[in-house]
Design a protein around this motif. Structure first.
Motif, PDB file in Angstrom:
ATOM      1  N   ILE A 223       0.907  -1.256  -0.020  1.00 49.68           N
ATOM      2  CA  ILE A 223      -0.047  -0.014  -0.052  1.00 49.68           C
ATOM      3  C   ILE A 223       0.754   1.213  -0.025  1.00 49.68           C
ATOM      4  O   ILE A 223       0.773   2.243  -0.757  1.00 49.68           O
ATOM      5  N   THR A 224       1.978   1.165   1.123  1.00 43.89           N
ATOM      6  CA  THR A 224       2.629   2.550   0.924  1.00 43.89           C
ATOM      7  C   THR A 224       4.100   2.435   0.293  1.00 43.89           C
ATOM      8  O   THR A 224       4.919   3.324  -0.186  1.00 43.89           O
TER       9      THR A 224
ATOM     10  N   GLY B 224       6.371   1.674   6.279  1.00 44.60           N
ATOM     11  CA  GLY B 224       5.357   2.450   5.980  1.00 44.60           C
ATOM     12  C   GLY B 224       3.955   2.114   6.456  1.00 44.60           C
ATOM     13  O   GLY B 224       3.038   1.804   5.661  1.00 44.60           O
ATOM     14  N   ASP B 225       4.080   2.019   7.824  1.00 40.39           N
ATOM     15  CA  ASP B 225       2.693   1.515   8.393  1.00 40.39           C
ATOM     16  C   ASP B 225       2.874   1.797   9.951  1.00 40.39           C
ATOM     17  O   ASP B 225       3.807   1.577  10.624  1.00 40.39           O
ATOM     18  N   SER B 226       1.812   2.342  10.426  1.00 35.60           N
ATOM     19  CA  SER B 226       1.635   3.059  11.725  1.00 35.60           C
ATOM     20  C   SER B 226       1.801   1.821  12.920  1.00 35.60           C
ATOM     21  O   SER B 226       2.484   2.191  13.856  1.00 35.60           O
TER      22      SER B 226
ATOM     23  N   ALA C 178       9.214   1.816  14.312  1.00 39.14           N
ATOM     24  CA  ALA C 178       8.275   2.990  14.215  1.00 39.14           C
ATOM     25  C   ALA C 178       7.800   3.045  12.864  1.00 39.14           C
ATOM     26  O   ALA C 178       8.444   2.732  12.052  1.00 39.14           O
ATOM     27  N   GLY C 179       6.465   3.335  12.940  1.00 40.44           N
ATOM     28  CA  GLY C 179       5.816   3.484  11.569  1.00 40.44           C
ATOM     29  C   GLY C 179       6.259   4.777  11.083  1.00 40.44           C
ATOM     30  O   GLY C 179       6.513   5.950  11.629  1.00 40.44           O
ATOM     31  N   VAL C 180       6.365   4.981   9.912  1.00 43.05           N
ATOM     32  CA  VAL C 180       6.720   6.199   9.034  1.00 43.05           C
ATOM     33  C   VAL C 180       5.879   6.459   7.798  1.00 43.05           C
ATOM     34  O   VAL C 180       5.303   5.311   7.184  1.00 43.05           O
ATOM     35  N   GLY C 181       6.209   7.407   7.008  1.00 46.31           N
ATOM     36  CA  GLY C 181       5.521   7.998   5.920  1.00 46.31           C
ATOM     37  C   GLY C 181       6.215   7.306   4.819  1.00 46.31           C
ATOM     38  O   GLY C 181       7.416   6.705   4.784  1.00 46.31           O
ATOM     39  N   THR C 182       5.680   7.309   3.607  1.00 43.76           N
ATOM     40  CA  THR C 182       6.207   7.089   2.456  1.00 43.76           C
ATOM     41  C   THR C 182       7.664   7.486   2.074  1.00 43.76           C
ATOM     42  O   THR C 182       8.556   6.864   1.519  1.00 43.76           O
ATOM     43  N   THR C 183       7.906   8.870   2.327  1.00 42.15           N
ATOM     44  CA  THR C 183       9.194   9.487   1.984  1.00 42.15           C
ATOM     45  C   THR C 183      10.359   8.961   2.950  1.00 42.15           C
ATOM     46  O   THR C 183      11.349   8.727   2.875  1.00 42.15           O
ATOM     47  N   ASP C 184       9.817   8.781   4.342  1.00 40.44           N
ATOM     48  CA  ASP C 184      10.861   8.193   5.206  1.00 40.44           C
ATOM     49  C   ASP C 184      11.132   6.599   4.809  1.00 40.44           C
ATOM     50  O   ASP C 184      12.420   6.354   4.843  1.00 40.44           O
TER      51      ASP C 184
ATOM     52  N   ILE D 144       0.586   3.112  19.147  1.00 41.54           N
ATOM     53  CA  ILE D 144       0.387   4.132  18.190  1.00 41.54           C
ATOM     54  C   ILE D 144      -1.084   4.702  18.418  1.00 41.54           C
ATOM     55  O   ILE D 144      -1.428   6.055  18.146  1.00 41.54           O
TER      56      ILE D 144
ATOM     57  N   THR E  70       5.406   6.323  19.779  1.00 38.39           N
ATOM     58  CA  THR E  70       6.328   6.149  18.290  1.00 38.39           C
ATOM     59  C   THR E  70       6.438   4.552  18.408  1.00 38.39           C
ATOM     60  O   THR E  70       6.559   4.146  17.410  1.00 38.39           O
TER      61      THR E  70
ATOM     62  N   LEU F 247      -9.134  -2.586   7.558  1.00 40.73           N
ATOM     63  CA  LEU F 247      -9.241  -1.303   6.979  1.00 40.73           C
ATOM     64  C   LEU F 247     -10.127  -1.287   6.019  1.00 40.73           C
ATOM     65  O   LEU F 247     -10.024  -0.358   4.951  1.00 40.73           O
TER      66      LEU F 247
END
Ligand code: SF4
Lengths: 432, 174
Positions: A35-36, A120-122, A135-141, A217, A222, A372
């Motif tokens: 997904i991410t 890329g998952d919380s 830690a969950g991160v976004g797509t850029t991280d 989360i 974190t 989800l």
């Protein structure tokens, strides 16, 4: 200086401090799902940087929608599959071998105490159950993680949660974490690591610890973390037996990650679970939690048992205890999604799958699915789902639907009665 | 650097989560542009219309506490970005959302609860906010007058905005 587990991991993994208070860490495991990750992959390709920092430290799975339900999800899977192939990412789990990311990666032995883990998952916080900083991160991280193997964080403060007392038999890790989130609120742990300590945690299985850490989360945390102990060593032993002379040796090594006596906590919270009731959410936020007795009798349309919170063998075993010899209410639909192929197979060998099917449950393949609201059990507007997942957000499992979060035992009880019910009642009637 | 400032969308609620900002069913998209029509589609907020003028013309969001909690999806900042909203001002943010904003070279500005309430006082149909990024200040102007507020951002977050995002920053440095 006395340090917390998180501070020790930060110190040992520090690559750079570009500005005071910003820590760039070397990452041990970068995990990916369909997904991410595809947008990160496409962006790297578009920039002419289609590379990975280390294929052995990257793990990938197709888990959210599998088998693909339409062209778009088929394309997402294909992007990850092709990318894993061209970069020789060996730990890639495709259909037939795939399961929910936060269940399958620990099961494969990819997580160790002291590791840094991003995805890329919380709910990446789950992996802190092994004494890792996850830690969950976004797509850029994630994209930078894939390319460079680093990620930036503010040094986290740690909130210590002491869980003590002996809970009644119908109270499980899920009830305890819901209670903690109620106490902390959905923003009470923002920028903090939740450190779960106390007698009750020491006695918990790794599965239960993962349930605890999984929902850190939901309080904004974190990462959740537990101190790595004999239970951790036993779980990991099949993967680490060649690295250590004995289990005691491994324990000795893991021990260095423990928070020191006298380290600094942002906050200490004591939770006494003696006499506690099972917990259930009532609103659209995971801190909207009540004792089950206040929610009893609430009618439900669907029961969902699965997800990275409660889709492991232990969870299926618990639900099956309450379901054995019983049928689900005629007005409800029951769905169970074992979180991984191993969970499915083990549950089958133990006769648990048969118990679910005899009771009237639909058993799906391992996937995130309904958690989800993407497939395998999306609910209709106005419908109510009793669910072992982690989010009751508005629309989470289907637009206009309502989700009540609870333990596998409470979900099984809701299935049998067709309404929210204290599993205690079934226990009194007799369980297997 | 991105363009910061413009007409304001006021979202008078705390704990707005990323499922509300962009529902999971749109996560099957593999381009940011495809998200554009679905911004704030599932937001639970009395009187809010995701297709209304206030939402569609906005370039800045002003909201309350813990904005962007929940899922890690960067689709949340992206759906704002493709709708020309590059600034969110709140009394607090969830960690991953805040980082995602800066990682995209966008601005997540934290003000005190009092300052946020003061911003809400200026709410009318013409509210607009100017950002003076160099001086860490923002000015709201509406039919009800005008006022300037100072804000803090970390040196790192500032560097990310100036670099255009974390990938650009990290690629140049590591
Ligand atoms: S099971 Fe649900 S919460 Fe867990 S990773 Fe999948 S979608 Fe996310």
């Amino acid at each position: 200086m006395a340090m917390t587990l998180a501070e020790k991991i930060f110190r040992s993994h520090l690559k750079d401090e570009p500005f005071p208070g910003t820590k760039v860490l070397d990452i041990d495991v970068v995990m990916c799902h369909e997904i991410t990750t595809p947008i990160a992959i496409n962006d790297l390709v578009a920039r002419g940087k289609d590379r990975v920092f280390n294929p052995e430290k990257i793990k990938a799975v197709i888990d959210h929608v599998t088998p693909a339900k339409d062209t778009k999800t088929a394309i997402q899977g294909k992007i990850v599959r092709d990318w894993a192939g061209r970069h020789d990412i060996r730990d890639f789990f495709d259909i037939g071998r795939n399961g929910v990311c936060h269940a399958i990666f620990p099961e494969k032995g990819f997580i160790r105490p002291g590791y840094t883990v991003i995805m890329g998952d919380s709910h990446t916080c789950t992996h802190g159950a092994f004494g890792a900083f996850a830690a969950g991160v976004g797509t850029t991280d994630l994209e930078v993680g894939i390319l460079k193997g680093v990620c930036a964080f503010r040094e986290p403060k740690t909130i210590r949660i002491n869980i003590n007392g002996k809970a009644p038999e119908v109270v499980y890790a899920k009830d305890i974490i819901l209670r903690i989130i109620k106490e902390l609120t959905v923003k009470g742990a923002t920028d903090a690591v939740l450190e779960f300590r106390g007698d009750a945690v020491s006695k918990m299985s790794m599965e239960s610890r993962m349930t605890l850490c999984n929902m850190a989360i939901e309080a904004g945390g974190t990462s959740g973390v537990c101190m790595p102990d004999e239970v951790t060593v036993d779980y990991l032993w099949p993967f680490i037996s060649s690295e250590y002379k004995s289990r005691e040796d491994a324990m000795e090594d893991f021990r260095r990650w423990w928070s020191d006596e006298g380290c600094e906590y942002a906050k200490v919270l004591d939770i006494d679970i003696a006499g506690m009731e099972p917990q259930v959410t009532f609103g659209y936020k995971p801190d909207e939690v009540r004792d089950i007795s206040e929610m009893e009798g609430t009618p439900v349309d669907q029961i969902y048992i699965g997800s990275c919170t409660n889709g492991r063998l232990e969870d299926l075993r618990i639900a099956a205890q309450y379901l054995k010899g019983r049928k689900i209410a005629s007005a409800v639909r029951g769905i169970v999604s074992p979180a991984t192929p191993k969970v499915f197979r083990d549950a089958d060998e133990e006769g648990i799958i048969k118990i679910f099917m005899d009771a009237g449950f639909c058993v799906t393949n391992p996937t995130c699915g309904a958690c989800l609201g993407m497939s395998n059990g999306v609910i209709a507007p106005g419908e109510v789902c009793a669910s072992t997942t982690n989010r009751n957000f508005n629309g989470r499992m289907g637009k206009g639907g309502m989700v009540h979060l609870m333990s596998p035992a409470s979900a099984a009880a809701a299935a049998v009665e067709g309404k929210i019910t204290n599993p205690e009642r079934l226990r009194k009637e007799g369980i297997s | 650097m991105k363009k910061f400032g413009g007409k304001v969308l006021f979202l008078d609620r705390s704990d707005i989560n990323t499922d509300e900002i962009i529902p999971a069913k749109y996560l099957t998209e593999i381009s940011k542009e495809a998200l554009q029509p679905h911004m704030l589609e599932d937001l639970k907020l009395e009187g809010f219309d995701p297709q209304g003028a206030e939402a569609r013309e906005a370039e800045v969001i002003v909201t309350r506490a813990n904005f962007g909690c929940g899922s890690s999806r960067e689709h949340a900042p992206w759906v704002f970005e493709v709708n020309d909203i590059n600034v969110v001002i709140a009394s607090s943010f969830a960690r991953i959302f805040r980082q995602n904003m800066f990682n995209c070279g966008m601005l997540a500005i934290e003000l005190s609860e009092e300052d946020i309430s003061a911003l809400f006082e200026f709410r009318d149909d013409d509210g607009a906010i100017d950002i003076d990024f160099k001086n860490n200040s923002l000015t709201i102007t509406s039919g009800k007058g005008s006022r300037t507020f100072m804000y803090n951002i970390s040196e790192f977050d500032r560097a990310l905005v100036e670099a255009g995002g974390w990938l650009e920053f990290a690629d140049a440095r590591y």
